[in-house]
Design a protein around this motif. Structure first.
Motif, PDB file in Angstrom:
ATOM      1  N   ARG A 297       0.827  -1.208   0.000  1.00  0.00           N
ATOM      2  CA  ARG A 297       0.000   0.000   0.000  1.00  0.00           C
ATOM      3  C   ARG A 297       0.858   1.255   0.000  1.00  0.00           C
ATOM      4  O   ARG A 297       0.571   2.230  -0.713  1.00  0.00           O
ATOM      5  CB  ARG A 297      -0.921  -0.001   1.224  1.00  0.00           C
ATOM      6  CG  ARG A 297      -2.030  -1.040   1.152  1.00  0.00           C
ATOM      7  CD  ARG A 297      -3.032  -0.848   2.266  1.00  0.00           C
ATOM      8  NE  ARG A 297      -4.153  -1.766   2.128  1.00  0.00           N
ATOM      9  CZ  ARG A 297      -5.229  -1.754   2.914  1.00  0.00           C
ATOM     10  NH1 ARG A 297      -5.316  -0.846   3.884  1.00  0.00           N
ATOM     11  NH2 ARG A 297      -6.210  -2.615   2.737  1.00  0.00           N
ATOM     12  N   LEU A 298       1.940   1.228   0.808  1.00  0.00           N
ATOM     13  CA  LEU A 298       2.842   2.378   0.828  1.00  0.00           C
ATOM     14  C   LEU A 298       3.537   2.555  -0.515  1.00  0.00           C
ATOM     15  O   LEU A 298       3.740   3.681  -0.978  1.00  0.00           O
ATOM     16  CB  LEU A 298       3.875   2.204   1.942  1.00  0.00           C
ATOM     17  CG  LEU A 298       3.368   2.361   3.374  1.00  0.00           C
ATOM     18  CD1 LEU A 298       4.456   1.984   4.373  1.00  0.00           C
ATOM     19  CD2 LEU A 298       2.900   3.794   3.626  1.00  0.00           C
TER      20      LEU A 298
ATOM     21  N   TYR B 126      10.113   1.325  -0.662  1.00  0.00           N
ATOM     22  CA  TYR B 126       9.109   0.360  -0.227  1.00  0.00           C
ATOM     23  C   TYR B 126       9.104  -0.888  -1.112  1.00  0.00           C
ATOM     24  O   TYR B 126       8.737  -1.974  -0.650  1.00  0.00           O
ATOM     25  CB  TYR B 126       7.734   1.018  -0.192  1.00  0.00           C
ATOM     26  CG  TYR B 126       7.634   2.109   0.845  1.00  0.00           C
ATOM     27  CD1 TYR B 126       7.737   1.811   2.196  1.00  0.00           C
ATOM     28  CD2 TYR B 126       7.467   3.435   0.469  1.00  0.00           C
ATOM     29  CE1 TYR B 126       7.668   2.815   3.155  1.00  0.00           C
ATOM     30  CE2 TYR B 126       7.395   4.446   1.420  1.00  0.00           C
ATOM     31  CZ  TYR B 126       7.494   4.127   2.762  1.00  0.00           C
ATOM     32  OH  TYR B 126       7.433   5.120   3.708  1.00  0.00           O
ATOM     33  N   TYR B 127       9.517  -0.754  -2.349  1.00  0.00           N
ATOM     34  CA  TYR B 127       9.641  -1.939  -3.206  1.00  0.00           C
ATOM     35  C   TYR B 127      10.776  -2.831  -2.717  1.00  0.00           C
ATOM     36  O   TYR B 127      10.661  -4.070  -2.723  1.00  0.00           O
ATOM     37  CB  TYR B 127       9.852  -1.519  -4.658  1.00  0.00           C
ATOM     38  CG  TYR B 127       8.630  -0.947  -5.310  1.00  0.00           C
ATOM     39  CD1 TYR B 127       7.703  -1.776  -5.936  1.00  0.00           C
ATOM     40  CD2 TYR B 127       8.379   0.421  -5.293  1.00  0.00           C
ATOM     41  CE1 TYR B 127       6.568  -1.251  -6.534  1.00  0.00           C
ATOM     42  CE2 TYR B 127       7.247   0.953  -5.883  1.00  0.00           C
ATOM     43  CZ  TYR B 127       6.349   0.119  -6.500  1.00  0.00           C
ATOM     44  OH  TYR B 127       5.208   0.639  -7.091  1.00  0.00           O
TER      45      TYR B 127
ATOM     46  N   LYS C 153       6.784   5.728  11.219  1.00  0.00           N
ATOM     47  CA  LYS C 153       5.409   6.174  11.450  1.00  0.00           C
ATOM     48  C   LYS C 153       4.504   5.884  10.254  1.00  0.00           C
ATOM     49  O   LYS C 153       3.349   5.456  10.452  1.00  0.00           O
ATOM     50  CB  LYS C 153       5.402   7.664  11.775  1.00  0.00           C
ATOM     51  CG  LYS C 153       4.020   8.204  12.129  1.00  0.00           C
ATOM     52  CD  LYS C 153       4.096   9.668  12.510  1.00  0.00           C
ATOM     53  CE  LYS C 153       2.707  10.206  12.856  1.00  0.00           C
ATOM     54  NZ  LYS C 153       2.763  11.641  13.248  1.00  0.00           N
ATOM     55  N   PRO C 154       4.946   6.086   8.978  1.00  0.00           N
ATOM     56  CA  PRO C 154       4.086   5.714   7.844  1.00  0.00           C
ATOM     57  C   PRO C 154       3.721   4.242   7.839  1.00  0.00           C
ATOM     58  O   PRO C 154       2.586   3.887   7.481  1.00  0.00           O
ATOM     59  CB  PRO C 154       4.942   6.080   6.622  1.00  0.00           C
ATOM     60  CG  PRO C 154       5.862   7.142   7.105  1.00  0.00           C
ATOM     61  CD  PRO C 154       6.164   6.802   8.529  1.00  0.00           C
ATOM     62  N   PHE C 155       4.652   3.371   8.259  1.00  0.00           N
ATOM     63  CA  PHE C 155       4.340   1.943   8.290  1.00  0.00           C
ATOM     64  C   PHE C 155       3.290   1.655   9.355  1.00  0.00           C
ATOM     65  O   PHE C 155       2.354   0.873   9.119  1.00  0.00           O
ATOM     66  CB  PHE C 155       5.612   1.140   8.563  1.00  0.00           C
ATOM     67  CG  PHE C 155       5.396  -0.345   8.601  1.00  0.00           C
ATOM     68  CD1 PHE C 155       5.306  -1.072   7.425  1.00  0.00           C
ATOM     69  CD2 PHE C 155       5.269  -1.017   9.804  1.00  0.00           C
ATOM     70  CE1 PHE C 155       5.090  -2.441   7.448  1.00  0.00           C
ATOM     71  CE2 PHE C 155       5.064  -2.379   9.841  1.00  0.00           C
ATOM     72  CZ  PHE C 155       4.972  -3.099   8.659  1.00  0.00           C
ATOM     73  N   ARG C 156       3.423   2.277  10.531  1.00  0.00           N
ATOM     74  CA  ARG C 156       2.413   2.078  11.575  1.00  0.00           C
ATOM     75  C   ARG C 156       1.044   2.556  11.103  1.00  0.00           C
ATOM     76  O   ARG C 156       0.019   1.912  11.378  1.00  0.00           O
ATOM     77  CB  ARG C 156       2.827   2.813  12.846  1.00  0.00           C
ATOM     78  CG  ARG C 156       4.057   2.248  13.525  1.00  0.00           C
ATOM     79  CD  ARG C 156       4.186   2.788  14.953  1.00  0.00           C
ATOM     80  NE  ARG C 156       4.332   4.237  14.984  1.00  0.00           N
ATOM     81  CZ  ARG C 156       5.500   4.864  14.959  1.00  0.00           C
ATOM     82  NH1 ARG C 156       6.630   4.158  14.902  1.00  0.00           N
ATOM     83  NH2 ARG C 156       5.559   6.187  15.021  1.00  0.00           N
TER      84      ARG C 156
ATOM     85  N   ASP D 248      -4.368   1.340   9.024  1.00  0.00           N
ATOM     86  CA  ASP D 248      -5.340   1.473   7.937  1.00  0.00           C
ATOM     87  C   ASP D 248      -5.884   0.118   7.516  1.00  0.00           C
ATOM     88  O   ASP D 248      -7.032   0.022   7.059  1.00  0.00           O
ATOM     89  CB  ASP D 248      -4.692   2.160   6.728  1.00  0.00           C
ATOM     90  CG  ASP D 248      -4.394   3.630   7.010  1.00  0.00           C
ATOM     91  OD1 ASP D 248      -4.963   4.161   7.975  1.00  0.00           O
ATOM     92  OD2 ASP D 248      -3.566   4.220   6.275  1.00  0.00           O
ATOM     93  N   GLN D 249      -5.062  -0.931   7.653  1.00  0.00           N
ATOM     94  CA  GLN D 249      -5.548  -2.274   7.319  1.00  0.00           C
ATOM     95  C   GLN D 249      -6.565  -2.750   8.334  1.00  0.00           C
ATOM     96  O   GLN D 249      -7.491  -3.485   7.993  1.00  0.00           O
ATOM     97  CB  GLN D 249      -4.384  -3.262   7.275  1.00  0.00           C
ATOM     98  CG  GLN D 249      -3.377  -2.991   6.174  1.00  0.00           C
ATOM     99  CD  GLN D 249      -2.259  -3.993   6.206  1.00  0.00           C
ATOM    100  OE1 GLN D 249      -2.483  -5.176   5.987  1.00  0.00           O
ATOM    101  NE2 GLN D 249      -1.050  -3.537   6.475  1.00  0.00           N
TER     102      GLN D 249
END
Length: 338
Positions: free
Chosen positions: A63-64, A73-74, A295-298, A303-304
């Motif tokens: 998603r990121l 992220y890839y 923080k974006p990963f958290r 969101d999931q």
């Protein structure tokens, strides 16, 4: 076996005992696993926790990646996918099925084929971190160049190349000797394969991590105010944890080659089992590192969980509404005549 196989039978017999019994070297009994069934329990828990956690990590990173279009992220997604393959091939197939379930009743061809698949997945899991480290080095030390060469399409090509090379590098380990079952001393082929193995999985990637991370830290410290970004902290955490968890296994494998065999010495057998358990822990810790640092990963993980929470709340609301609709209306009391 190559990475995570533990045998739990046959007592250990010392060299002096063999001489007293008049046994030939080829008739030596192998050392037993003093841990008993602890490795079975450990790997079962690691598999039950690690696979769902890595799947959750893969969904969040995907998603990121689709949202930000960042190559970072890839690369992290490739590391997570390779960790899942390592857990399935090494822990589930290589250890739990072959050793704990089927034990010795496994065809030799299947054993060697699974061994090659284990090493290929292991190499992919480790070497997927190398492009990530290179990408962070270029981003911090050569930002203008990073804007030109770092984009999702190139990242996917690099990941595909790493996975292809990892698959090819696992083929020679079809002839990897079983350290638990082979009573003969390591042959010349064993020596070549062992040194190739420790170079591919530890010495070479750790050298790359050490050099690039040192250059990154030096660049950050030379530009005041010195501040360690969260992405860089995550990279340092991933590479440091890998270096620590895989160091014992590398040492034990070299010790087995030159000093004492896993097959004959229960102490080396014990060290090898414990070092394998530590090494496989590396496939399940990245999720917690990402949550701690990023923080974006958290936010992506939350969101999931949010859609599931909204669906469950909607479902419970519908139930309450249906119950209210199905409740018969109480009849009105007749008014008393005035």
């Amino acid at each position: 076996r190559g990475i995570s196989k533990v045998m739990i039978d046959s007592p250990n017999v010392t060299a002096s005992g063999h001489q007293e019994l008049g046994l030939k070297p080829g008739e030596l009994q192998k050392s037993n696993c003093v841990l008993g069934f602890i490795p079975v329990i450990y790997y079962s828990i690691l598999l039950c926790v690690g696979v769902p956690v890595n799947i959750l990590t893969a969904v969040a990173l995907s998603r990121l990646a689709s949202r930000t279009k960042k190559a970072l992220y890839y690369y992290l997604l490739a590391v997570t996918g390779s960790d899942i393959l390592s857990q399935l091939f090494i822990i589930f197939v290589g250890f739990l099925l072959e050793t704990a379930v089927f034990h010795r009743d496994v065809p030799t061809l299947l054993l060697h084929s699974v061994s090659a698949a284990e090493f290929a997945a292991n190499h992919a899991s480790i070497w997927s971190t190398v492009p990530l480290t290179v990408d962070r080095y270029v981003a911090l030390c050569h930002p203008l160049l990073h804007r030109q060469i770092s984009y999702p399409a190139r990242a996917r090509k690099i990941i595909l190349m790493v996975l292809t090379l990892s698959l090819a590098s696992g083929v020679p380990f079809f002839w990897w000797s079983d350290m638990w079952r082979n009573s003969h001393p390591p042959t010349a082929l064993d020596t070549v394969l062992i040194w190739t193995h420790v170079t591919i999985i530890y010495f070479l990637p750790c050298s790359i991590f050490l050099v690039l991370n040192s250059l990154i830290i030096h660049t950050l410290r030379s530009v005041p105010p010195w501040r360690l970004g969260k992405t860089t902290a995550m990279l340092l955490a991933i590479t440091s944890v890998f270096s620590v968890l895989w160091a014992p296994r590398t040492i034990v494998v070299i010790y087995h080659l030159y000093v004492s065999s896993v097959h004959r010495d229960w102490r080396v057998h014990l060290a090898y089992d414990l070092s394998n358990m530590l090494a496989m822990l590396n496939t399940a810790v990245n999720f917690f590192l990402y949550c701690f640092v990023s923080k974006p990963f958290r936010s992506a993980v939350r969101d999931q969980q949010a859609p599931h929470a909204s669906i469950s709340s909607l479902y419970s609301g519908n139930i309450k509404r249906s119950q209210r609709d199905s409740t018969p209306l109480s009849p009105r009391r007749p008014r008393k005549p005035s």
